[in-house]
Each structure stands twice: as C-alpha cells, then as structure tokens.
Design a protein around this motif. Structure first.
Motif, mmCIF file in Angstrom:
data_model
loop_
_atom_site.group_PDB
_atom_site.id
_atom_site.type_symbol
_atom_site.label_atom_id
_atom_site.label_comp_id
_atom_site.label_asym_id
_atom_site.label_seq_id
_atom_site.Cartn_x
_atom_site.Cartn_y
_atom_site.Cartn_z
ATOM 1 N N ILE A 1 0.852 -1.190 0.000
ATOM 2 C CA ILE A 1 0.000 0.000 0.000
ATOM 3 C C ILE A 1 0.888 1.240 0.000
ATOM 4 O O ILE A 1 1.707 1.432 0.903
ATOM 5 C CB ILE A 1 -0.936 0.021 1.216
ATOM 6 N N ALA A 2 0.737 2.065 -1.010
ATOM 7 C CA ALA A 2 1.455 3.331 -1.090
ATOM 8 C C ALA A 2 0.625 4.405 -0.395
ATOM 9 O O ALA A 2 -0.550 4.588 -0.700
ATOM 10 C CB ALA A 2 1.695 3.713 -2.546
ATOM 11 N N GLN B 1 1.264 6.773 -16.710
ATOM 12 C CA GLN B 1 2.122 7.001 -15.548
ATOM 13 C C GLN B 1 1.504 6.427 -14.280
ATOM 14 O O GLN B 1 2.182 5.765 -13.481
ATOM 15 C CB GLN B 1 2.375 8.507 -15.398
ATOM 16 N N VAL B 2 0.218 6.660 -14.084
ATOM 17 C CA VAL B 2 -0.459 6.130 -12.904
ATOM 18 C C VAL B 2 -0.544 4.607 -12.976
ATOM 19 O O VAL B 2 -0.373 3.908 -11.971
ATOM 20 C CB VAL B 2 -1.859 6.765 -12.752
ATOM 21 N N GLY B 3 -0.793 4.087 -14.169
ATOM 22 C CA GLY B 3 -0.846 2.641 -14.332
ATOM 23 C C GLY B 3 0.463 1.968 -13.977
ATOM 24 O O GLY B 3 0.488 0.920 -13.317
ATOM 25 N N ARG B 4 1.593 2.577 -14.394
ATOM 26 C CA ARG B 4 2.898 2.014 -14.054
ATOM 27 C C ARG B 4 3.150 2.076 -12.551
ATOM 28 O O ARG B 4 3.730 1.143 -11.969
ATOM 29 C CB ARG B 4 3.997 2.744 -14.826
ATOM 30 N N PHE B 5 2.704 3.171 -11.919
ATOM 31 C CA PHE B 5 2.874 3.286 -10.469
ATOM 32 C C PHE B 5 2.097 2.183 -9.748
ATOM 33 O O PHE B 5 2.621 1.526 -8.840
ATOM 34 C CB PHE B 5 2.389 4.659 -10.002
ATOM 35 N N LEU C 1 -2.349 -1.078 -3.742
ATOM 36 C CA LEU C 1 -3.310 -0.021 -3.454
ATOM 37 C C LEU C 1 -2.564 1.292 -3.226
ATOM 38 O O LEU C 1 -1.409 1.303 -2.805
ATOM 39 C CB LEU C 1 -4.139 -0.337 -2.206
ATOM 40 N N LEU C 2 -3.267 2.376 -3.478
ATOM 41 C CA LEU C 2 -2.803 3.713 -3.128
ATOM 42 C C LEU C 2 -3.770 4.274 -2.097
ATOM 43 O O LEU C 2 -4.996 4.219 -2.283
ATOM 44 C CB LEU C 2 -2.780 4.609 -4.364
ATOM 45 N N LEU C 3 -3.224 4.817 -1.004
ATOM 46 C CA LEU C 3 -4.020 5.409 0.075
ATOM 47 C C LEU C 3 -3.774 6.907 0.101
ATOM 48 O O LEU C 3 -2.628 7.355 0.196
ATOM 49 C CB LEU C 3 -3.634 4.776 1.411
ATOM 50 N N THR C 4 -4.846 7.698 0.015
ATOM 51 C CA THR C 4 -4.762 9.160 0.083
ATOM 52 C C THR C 4 -5.926 9.680 0.927
ATOM 53 O O THR C 4 -6.881 8.946 1.218
ATOM 54 C CB THR C 4 -4.872 9.802 -1.317
ATOM 55 N N ASP D 1 4.100 9.883 -10.164
ATOM 56 C CA ASP D 1 4.783 11.065 -10.693
ATOM 57 C C ASP D 1 4.100 11.482 -11.992
ATOM 58 O O ASP D 1 4.149 10.745 -12.988
ATOM 59 C CB ASP D 1 6.262 10.740 -10.928
ATOM 60 N N PHE D 2 3.447 12.624 -11.982
ATOM 61 C CA PHE D 2 2.780 13.115 -13.183
ATOM 62 C C PHE D 2 2.725 14.640 -13.129
ATOM 63 O O PHE D 2 2.950 15.246 -12.087
ATOM 64 C CB PHE D 2 1.365 12.529 -13.311
#
Length: 483
Positions: A257-258, A366-370, A376-379, A297-298
């Motif tokens: 999880i990022a 870019q988001v797909g590669r991340f 998961l991404l947590l924000t 990164d975008f």
C-alpha cells in the motif's frame, strides 16, 4: 416498523426482513416518507417523492436480492419519465427520455425509485448549493456542506432516509459527498457500470454512476447487480472472476500500500485530515500490510488544464441543446459557475481537445505504471473538512473558469485524477474531526480490481463496526432514527 428501527438497517438488513415477511416494501416506503418529513426540512436533500411510485409499492417482497427496497436517485436522467433537472433553471421541467441500462438492472434486483435528491448544477460545482433548489446541509452539522455533486444522495443516506442512494462521479462526485457525510462511496473502473444507452461512460469517459452506501456488503451486492457492458458498447472491461459479494469474504494479506499525503495541486491538507489518513495507514500496517510513502509522478498542472478543456468542451456541446429543448436562454438560466465553464468552452478548438485527451493518456500510463508496483494507493479523499455553507458559493457574481476550478481544488486534489485514468477508487469513513465532522480516506486499486478494493474495505469495516452507526461513528445530529 418504527422509524428508529428502520433507520439502523443497511439495505442487506432490510432485505433479510423482507425475505422473512417481517416487513413489506410498502411499509418501507412509508418509513421513507416519515423520514423525509422528519429530517428533510433541516437538510434539503430530497427534492421530491413520487406519489405514484409510493402507491404502487407491493405488499409482498419480490424474490430479488433487495426484495423491493425503496431508494432515491440523483436529479439526473436515470429513469424514464422522471424529472431530471440537474439542479439548474435551464433544465427545470426536463424529464428523462429513457432508462439508464444500469438502473434497469438495479430495478430488476429489487430497487424501487421513489424520489430524487439534490445535485450541484449539472454536476460541476463541488458544493451542492444549486440555483434551482438551494443548499443541501450536512446531517452531522447543518451549518456545513455536503460537497458535490451527489450531495443530496449522501445527506439522505447519512440521515437514515434510505439505506443507499444513487449518485454519479465525474471528478469525485460520489467520493467527496461520502467523505463529508461519513459513508462509503465507490467510483468503479471506467466501463464497469455502462453509461448505455448513450455511451460507455459520460463526459468523454470521465464519469460513471453508482451508489452511496452505509456498508461494504451493500456496495458489493449493488455492484454485482449492475456491472457489465451493454450491447453496442464500444469497449468491454474484463468481468470479475467471481461475485463481489464473495470477494469481500476473503481477507487480503501482505498488500503493498502506497501512502500519499503530498497534495498534487498544492492545496494545503487540513491537519485533521492528514492525521486521519496516517492513522488509517497505521491500521493497515497493523493488519499485516506493507505501507510505504510514495506518489505517482505526473504533471498536475498539465492534467488540470486538460480537465478544464474536457469539462468546458462538454458544457459547450450540451448546454445549447438543453436550452433549445427547454426554449430558454443559456445566458439567463445558467448559474454563474456553469455559465463561466460553458463560455470558456465555446472558444476551445478541436486541436485543444485532442491535446487534452493526449495528456490524459500520458497520465493514465504514468499512474498505471505506479500501481503496477503497488496493490493499493491510500490518500485523503478531500483535502479539507466539510466547509460552512456558502464558502464556495457557486452562484456568486464574477466567477470565471479559474475560480470554478480553484473552488474544486480542495475537494478534487486527490479524486479527479482517477476519473481521468479510470482506476476504481473508494472513499471510506475512517475518522472524525475534533468537532465531530466525518473524514474519509481514499483507496485506489489497479484497473478492474474492485474486488480487492472491497475486500480491503471489508477488512477495515470488520475492525470498526462494533460501535454504533456507520463504521462505529455514531449517529449524525440530524437522523431519522431520532424520531
């Protein structure tokens, strides 16, 4: 059924009572009527109930997953013949010409549409304070707003009027109202819920419809009922391996999880929102997941400019058609925020639109590669707490396009990106401010992985659901269960 008994159940709970014959769909409809009478004067969330729909609710539950539950839809075209005014004087009196395909599936699954909820004008402003129906207020504090654009749906569900309600999301319009009202708000992957019969996904692929709920099991069941393509769709998303209801029975282990608390827009994140997001990260870590701070990164300024172009071009294309249909003047009937967007859109060239779509394609890669390197991404969902009514008055004189998007920025900093890139994203009610206002966090998964989002959400839900209210938050100040 007493109103206080009705208001504690999610949709699955009510469906169980229907199956047992302990309550009827007609009785549930009466509960909705009573709830609207009790709390809507303080909230302004429900525009109207449909007498014909209430009268025809059956006395016996149907053999469907939801058995005939009464619910509410947004002030957009969803069900044939029903008013769909977009919160705008321009569309006042307009009615939907046909059923949305996903809605026919939900109706087949046992949902009855008995009324409509408020929206920001044409879904543009992030404050549900429309020129046609005024401001919708937050059940947790009626001096505060509910974000937008599905604000009426969120207020109605949070206040116990219905267990879930339909909404739509073109930049955060399900997730932000869910965060502001202490609910679960899923934006499915692009194409998961068809936009037919008009197209795969409205707003050049940015928008999708779904539901705001109080429980993960309701979210999973609703998605099971309505997902999938329609004949003639230009593309088809890969179907899930199994049902979403089965997916939430499995507990994820060792997810990567990022955690991202860097504001992509530069808007300052409220300290209490930041603290709630970090607390959620610690909870995930305690469940055995691997949490590390990281961000895709975008080029945010380029992304934002592309969003402005796409939204404005869409407004320029559709507002004149509505004006002709309703025999009204765009200049005289539109609120100032939407009019500013429309006017700016008139000057956009085809080349600019193609360039904006190319920016979106680059950002999507870019988001797909991340996310290929993270599960998961947590924000945060929103960078801010629910603001006092009128803080971002969308109908103030002199607002221009820059002002429209400056108003949106505190709420869309973390949400609008995933309308552009198409990944599924969900807002979860994990925190409360010192003043008792809800705080939501957003989880984002790889494209098509709603199953993982919902399974992870259920894992957190199990950890907090022993307390009263949705996810142990307690009950809002304005709630049908208080009557």
């Amino acid at each position: 059924m007493r109103l206080d008994e009705y208001a504690v159940h999610d949709g699955t709970g009510l469906a169980c009572l229907l199956t047992k014959g302990e309550v009827s769909p007609k009785e549930l409809g009466r509960c909705v009527e009573q709830a609207v009478a009790a709390v809507n004067p303080a909230l302004n969330a429900v525009i109207e109930l449909y007498p014909d729909a209430l009268e025809t609710l059956p006395e016996v539950a149907s053999a469907t997953p939801f058995g005939g539950i009464a619910t509410l839809t947004k002030d957009f075209p969803i069900e044939a013949g029903r008013p769909a005014e977009f919160g705008s004087r321009l569309a006042q009196g307009f009615r939907a010409g046909h059923d949305a395909v996903y809605w026919t599936r939900l109706r087949t699954g046992g949902l009855n549409n008995i009324g409509r909820t408020s929206s920001s004008e044409f879904g543009v402003p992030a404050a549900t304070e429309s020129p046609l129906y005024g401001a919708t207020r937050n059940p947790w504090n009626p001096q505060r707003g509910v974000a937008g654009s599905s604000g009426g749906a969120a207020a109605a569900v949070a206040a116990g009027i219905v267990p879930f309600a339909q909404g739509s999301d073109g930049g955060g319009s399900i997730r932000n109202p869910a965060a502001f009202c202490g609910l679960i708000g899923l934006k499915p992957s692009r194409g998961r819920v068809t936009g037919a019969p008009n197209g795969n996904a409205p707003l050049l692929g940015l928008a999708t419809a779904f539901m705001l709920t109080r429980s993960v099991r309701d979210t999973a069941t609703l998605l099971d009922l309505c997902h999938g393509p329609d004949a003639g769709d230009g593309y088809e998303i890969a179907p899930p391996v199994g049902t979403y209801l089965d997916a939430i029975k499995h507990r994820p282990h060792g997810l990567r999880i990022a955690l991202c608390t860097r504001s992509w827009s530069g808007v300052q994140i409220d300290p209490e929102v930041l603290a709630a997001t970090r607390s959620a990260a610690e909870r995930f870590a305690s469940l055995g997941h691997h949490v590390e701070e990281a961000s895709p990164d975008f080029d945010y300024p380029a992304f934002l400019q592309a969003q402005k172009v796409i939204w404005a071009a869409d407004a320029a294309a559709h507002m004149p058609a509505m004006a002709r249909h309703m025999n009204r003047s765009v200049e005289e009937a539109l609120g100032t925020s939407v009019y500013a967007l429309y006017r700016w859109g008139l000057a956009i060239s085809g080349a600019q639109l193609i360039e904006a779509l190319a920016v979106y394609d680059r950002v999507t890669r870019q988001v797909g590669r991340f996310l290929a390197g993270n599960d998961l991404l947590l924000t945060p969902t929103s960078a801010m707490l629910p603001e006092p009514i009128g803080t971002f008055n969308p109908n103030r004189a002199g607002i221009d396009v820059e002002g429209v998007f400056n108003d949106l920025a505190p709420k869309e900093t973390f949400t609008a990106l995933f309308n552009a890139t198409g990944q599924p994203a969900i807002s979860l009610p994990v925190g409360r401010s010192r003043d008792g206002l809800p705080i939501g966090i957003q989880l984002v998964a790889r494209f098509g992985r709603e199953d993982l989002l919902l399974a992870t959400a259920r894992q957190i839900e199990e950890d907090v659901e022993s307390g009263p209210g949705v996810w142990g938050q307690g009950r809002p100040v304005i709630h049908a269960g208080n009557f």
